[in-house]
Scaffold this motif. Structure first.
Motif, PDB file in Angstrom:
ATOM      1  N   GLY A 174       0.815  -1.226   0.000  1.00 41.84           N
ATOM      2  CA  GLY A 174       0.000   0.000   0.000  1.00 41.84           C
ATOM      3  C   GLY A 174       0.837   1.259   0.000  1.00 41.84           C
ATOM      4  N   LEU A 175       1.956   1.207  -0.730  1.00 38.03           N
ATOM      5  CA  LEU A 175       2.942   2.285  -0.660  1.00 38.03           C
ATOM      6  C   LEU A 175       2.444   3.554  -1.363  1.00 38.03           C
ATOM      7  CD1 LEU A 175       5.846   2.553   0.465  1.00 38.03           C
ATOM      8  CD2 LEU A 175       6.659   2.101  -1.848  1.00 38.03           C
ATOM      9  N   THR A 176       2.456   4.650  -0.635  1.00 38.50           N
ATOM     10  CA  THR A 176       1.984   5.935  -1.163  1.00 38.50           C
ATOM     11  C   THR A 176       2.958   7.030  -0.766  1.00 38.50           C
ATOM     12  OG1 THR A 176      -0.333   5.234  -0.949  1.00 38.50           O
ATOM     13  CG2 THR A 176       0.066   7.610  -1.074  1.00 38.50           C
ATOM     14  N   LYS A 177       3.278   7.906  -1.743  1.00 39.80           N
ATOM     15  CA  LYS A 177       4.102   9.066  -1.425  1.00 39.80           C
ATOM     16  C   LYS A 177       3.473  10.314  -2.022  1.00 39.80           C
ATOM     17  CE  LYS A 177       7.434  11.508   0.102  1.00 39.80           C
ATOM     18  NZ  LYS A 177       7.733  11.652   1.542  1.00 39.80           N
ATOM     19  N   ASN A 184      13.605   5.774  -4.241  1.00 46.32           N
ATOM     20  CA  ASN A 184      14.020   6.480  -3.028  1.00 46.32           C
ATOM     21  C   ASN A 184      13.329   5.931  -1.786  1.00 46.32           C
ATOM     22  OD1 ASN A 184      16.054   8.525  -3.588  1.00 46.32           O
ATOM     23  ND2 ASN A 184      14.545   9.364  -5.002  1.00 46.32           N
ATOM     24  N   LEU A 185      12.125   5.428  -1.960  1.00 44.66           N
ATOM     25  CA  LEU A 185      11.440   4.797  -0.832  1.00 44.66           C
ATOM     26  C   LEU A 185      12.082   3.451  -0.512  1.00 44.66           C
ATOM     27  CD1 LEU A 185       7.806   5.681  -1.902  1.00 44.66           C
ATOM     28  CD2 LEU A 185       8.883   6.431   0.232  1.00 44.66           C
ATOM     29  N   ILE A 186      12.375   2.669  -1.562  1.00 42.04           N
ATOM     30  CA  ILE A 186      12.971   1.348  -1.344  1.00 42.04           C
ATOM     31  C   ILE A 186      14.354   1.473  -0.702  1.00 42.04           C
ATOM     32  CG2 ILE A 186      13.897  -0.701  -2.536  1.00 42.04           C
ATOM     33  CD1 ILE A 186      11.570  -0.448  -4.524  1.00 42.04           C
ATOM     34  N   TYR A 196      22.772   1.081  -4.413  1.00 43.71           N
ATOM     35  CA  TYR A 196      21.909   2.074  -5.056  1.00 43.71           C
ATOM     36  C   TYR A 196      22.718   2.937  -6.007  1.00 43.71           C
ATOM     37  CZ  TYR A 196      18.790   6.202  -5.308  1.00 43.71           C
ATOM     38  OH  TYR A 196      18.013   7.240  -5.730  1.00 43.71           O
ATOM     39  N   MET A 197      22.256   3.011  -7.232  1.00 47.81           N
ATOM     40  CA  MET A 197      22.827   3.934  -8.194  1.00 47.81           C
ATOM     41  C   MET A 197      21.770   4.988  -8.481  1.00 47.81           C
ATOM     42  SD  MET A 197      24.022   3.072 -12.025  1.00 47.81           S
ATOM     43  CE  MET A 197      24.511   4.352 -13.154  1.00 47.81           C
ATOM     44  N   PRO A 198      21.956   6.203  -7.943  1.00 49.68           N
ATOM     45  CA  PRO A 198      20.927   7.229  -8.103  1.00 49.68           C
ATOM     46  C   PRO A 198      20.888   7.782  -9.519  1.00 49.68           C
ATOM     47  CG  PRO A 198      22.768   8.080  -6.820  1.00 49.68           C
ATOM     48  CD  PRO A 198      23.099   6.655  -7.163  1.00 49.68           C
ATOM     49  N   GLN A 199      19.777   8.454  -9.854  1.00 53.81           N
ATOM     50  CA  GLN A 199      19.611   9.008 -11.201  1.00 53.81           C
ATOM     51  C   GLN A 199      20.563  10.172 -11.440  1.00 53.81           C
ATOM     52  OE1 GLN A 199      15.545  10.097 -12.053  1.00 53.81           O
ATOM     53  NE2 GLN A 199      15.984  10.488 -14.197  1.00 53.81           N
ATOM     54  N   GLN A 200      20.706  11.029 -10.445  1.00 54.47           N
ATOM     55  CA  GLN A 200      21.607  12.171 -10.613  1.00 54.47           C
ATOM     56  C   GLN A 200      23.047  11.718 -10.463  1.00 54.47           C
ATOM     57  OE1 GLN A 200      18.491  13.313  -9.864  1.00 54.47           O
ATOM     58  NE2 GLN A 200      18.709  14.567 -11.701  1.00 54.47           N
ATOM     59  N   GLN A 201      23.891  12.165 -11.371  1.00 49.44           N
ATOM     60  CA  GLN A 201      25.309  11.805 -11.275  1.00 49.44           C
ATOM     61  C   GLN A 201      26.023  12.717 -10.295  1.00 49.44           C
ATOM     62  OE1 GLN A 201      27.588  11.212 -14.765  1.00 49.44           O
ATOM     63  NE2 GLN A 201      26.286   9.623 -15.570  1.00 49.44           N
ATOM     64  N   ASN A 202      25.727  12.542  -9.015  1.00 49.88           N
ATOM     65  CA  ASN A 202      26.414  13.321  -7.983  1.00 49.88           C
ATOM     66  C   ASN A 202      27.760  12.697  -7.706  1.00 49.88           C
ATOM     67  OD1 ASN A 202      24.591  15.369  -7.447  1.00 49.88           O
ATOM     68  ND2 ASN A 202      23.366  14.039  -6.127  1.00 49.88           N
ATOM     69  N   ILE A 203      28.705  13.040  -8.513  1.00 47.60           N
ATOM     70  CA  ILE A 203      29.990  12.386  -8.441  1.00 47.60           C
ATOM     71  C   ILE A 203      31.006  13.481  -8.130  1.00 47.60           C
ATOM     72  CG2 ILE A 203      30.578  12.563 -10.893  1.00 47.60           C
ATOM     73  CD1 ILE A 203      31.007   9.434 -10.724  1.00 47.60           C
ATOM     74  N   TYR A 204      31.991  13.155  -7.319  1.00 47.27           N
ATOM     75  CA  TYR A 204      32.940  14.173  -6.862  1.00 47.27           C
ATOM     76  C   TYR A 204      34.070  14.335  -7.885  1.00 47.27           C
ATOM     77  CZ  TYR A 204      30.492  12.829  -2.611  1.00 47.27           C
ATOM     78  OH  TYR A 204      29.525  12.533  -1.705  1.00 47.27           O
ATOM     79  N   PRO A 205      34.103  15.464  -8.619  1.00 47.20           N
ATOM     80  CA  PRO A 205      35.051  15.577  -9.744  1.00 47.20           C
ATOM     81  C   PRO A 205      36.520  15.517  -9.317  1.00 47.20           C
ATOM     82  CG  PRO A 205      33.928  17.668  -9.348  1.00 47.20           C
ATOM     83  CD  PRO A 205      33.259  16.657  -8.485  1.00 47.20           C
ATOM     84  N   LEU A 238      19.677  -4.539  -5.502  1.00 41.73           N
ATOM     85  CA  LEU A 238      20.413  -3.573  -6.315  1.00 41.73           C
ATOM     86  C   LEU A 238      19.392  -2.674  -7.024  1.00 41.73           C
ATOM     87  CD1 LEU A 238      23.321  -2.927  -7.202  1.00 41.73           C
ATOM     88  CD2 LEU A 238      23.038  -4.588  -9.043  1.00 41.73           C
ATOM     89  N   ILE A 239      19.502  -1.369  -6.749  1.00 42.44           N
ATOM     90  CA  ILE A 239      18.536  -0.409  -7.276  1.00 42.44           C
ATOM     91  C   ILE A 239      19.273   0.515  -8.248  1.00 42.44           C
ATOM     92  CG2 ILE A 239      16.906   1.432  -6.686  1.00 42.44           C
ATOM     93  CD1 ILE A 239      16.159  -1.223  -5.430  1.00 42.44           C
ATOM     94  N   LEU A 240      18.893   0.470  -9.516  1.00 39.01           N
ATOM     95  CA  LEU A 240      19.607   1.235 -10.539  1.00 39.01           C
ATOM     96  C   LEU A 240      18.632   2.192 -11.212  1.00 39.01           C
ATOM     97  CD1 LEU A 240      21.453  -1.855 -12.092  1.00 39.01           C
ATOM     98  CD2 LEU A 240      22.392  -0.263 -10.401  1.00 39.01           C
ATOM     99  N   ASP A 241      18.846   3.489 -11.014  1.00 33.95           N
ATOM    100  CA  ASP A 241      17.928   4.479 -11.567  1.00 33.95           C
ATOM    101  C   ASP A 241      18.500   5.035 -12.865  1.00 33.95           C
ATOM    102  OD1 ASP A 241      15.837   6.203 -11.915  1.00 33.95           O
ATOM    103  OD2 ASP A 241      15.979   7.142  -9.929  1.00 33.95           O
TER     104      ASP A 241
END
Ligand SMILES: Nc1ncnc2c1ncn2[C@@H]1O[C@H](COP(=O)(O)OP(=O)(O)OP(=O)(O)O)[C@@H](O)[C@H]1O
Ligand SMILES: [Mg+2]
Length: 287
Positions: free
Chosen positions: A7-10, A45-47, A78-87, A154-157
């Motif tokens: 019953g997951l709701t956000k 993000n919930l998972i 978790y691989m998030p959608q945004q590439q927040n990677i430290y240059p 493993l969550i890959l966005d």
């Protein structure tokens, strides 16, 4: 091993991003398909316990993930959608940093890092700064990061976003290689990323599951509804208006339009063809 959305709701203010989803995942690859704003990233993000549900809960082997806390998060990659990677970090320092966040010991970190950089084919650039990486290298670095600690889930966005076809295929093969005995959930807009590697497809739209099942189960719905029709250029506007057109090609006689139609009564020469997931995506999400 079982991961259950119950019953997951956000809701964000008055926007319902995920609407009363109930679904169970078992080991295997799941393709999460849906248009922009469907709720894919919200579900992920919930998972991954980065968001708290407005309603409902997530259970891992029948236990609430909020109660499991770090015990659950340790088993997650978790691989998030945004590439927040430290240059300015080298790949090596980035991976050690991520391993320490996951609570790996030094020896385990070293072992995992060397194993996964080899797997994603980045061993030669361990000392290079992430800021110098191409898009495909960054995506592979993020996949390596997600694999540290050999997670069960493993969550890959959108793991192949922005990749050229060769890199896309490489990443896809990599995912199916590491998927054994894991629950792998891949969000993507690109149907072919998951069409042939997923055990199950989830079609999400407007925060709801429109369809779920194995690719072959899902395609049964379109049996007899997809056809190539042979038309002239001047027929295209009316065909576009009347049908969902999933592809247009040409031969020496004119145009071949691949259409999806519940019923077909036109007089254009035509033959039914085998449906694909892209046809179903179009059928459910409009043209
Ligand atoms: N932090 C937020 N605040 C307000 N609304 C949000 C927030 N995050 C997402 N939304 C809204 O929730 C809905 C679902 O967004 P979500 O990012 O989950 O979709 P998505 O399927 O991942 O889309 P995309 O394919 O573009 O990545 C959208 O309508 C979006 O605008
Ligand atoms: Mg998203």
């Amino acid at each position: 091993m079982k991961l259950t959305l119950d019953g997951l709701t956000k809701t964000y203010k008055d926007k319902v991003a995920l609407d009363d989803i109930t679904f169970s995942f078992t080991p295997g690859i799941y393709g999460l398909l849906g248009p922009n704003g469907a709720g894919k990233s919200t579900m992920m993000n919930l998972i991954t316990d980065n968001l708290v549900p407005t309603n409902g809960q997530i259970l891992f082997d029948e236990r609430n993930i909020g109660e499991l806390g770090s015990e659950y998060r340790r088993r997650l990659g978790y691989m998030p959608q945004q590439q927040n990677i430290y240059p300015d970090l080298s790949l090596r320092r980035f991976l050690f940093f991520m391993a320490s966040l996951k609570g790996l010991k030094k020896a385990e970190s070293e072992e995992d890092i060397s194993r996964y950089v080899r797997m994603v084919n980045l061993r030669e650039v361990l000392g290079k700064k992430l800021g110098t990486f191409s898009g495909g290298m960054k995506q592979r670095a993020l996949i390596a990061q997600a694999l540290l600690g050999n997670p069960d889930i493993l969550i890959l966005d959108e793991p192949t976003a922005g990749l050229d076809p060769k890199e896309r295929i490489r990443v896809r093969n990599l995912i199916s290689e590491v998927a054994k005995d894991k629950i792998v959930i891949i969000a993507t807009h690109v149907v072919t990323d998951v069409e042939f590697i997923a055990k199950e497809i989830i079609m999400l739209s407007g925060g709801k599951i429109l369809r779920s099942g194995s690719p072959s189960e899902l395609l049964r719905e379109l049996e007899g509804k997809v056809r190539n029709i042979h038309i002239k250029d001047e027929d295209l506007p009316q065909v576009n208006e009347r049908y969902k057109v999933s592809n247009i090609t040409r031969d020496e006689n004119g145009v071949i339009a691949r259409i999806i139609a519940d019923s077909y009564e036109d007089t254009f020469a035509n033959e039914t063809v085998r449906p694909g997931l892209e046809d179903l995506y179009l059928y459910l999400n409009g043209a």
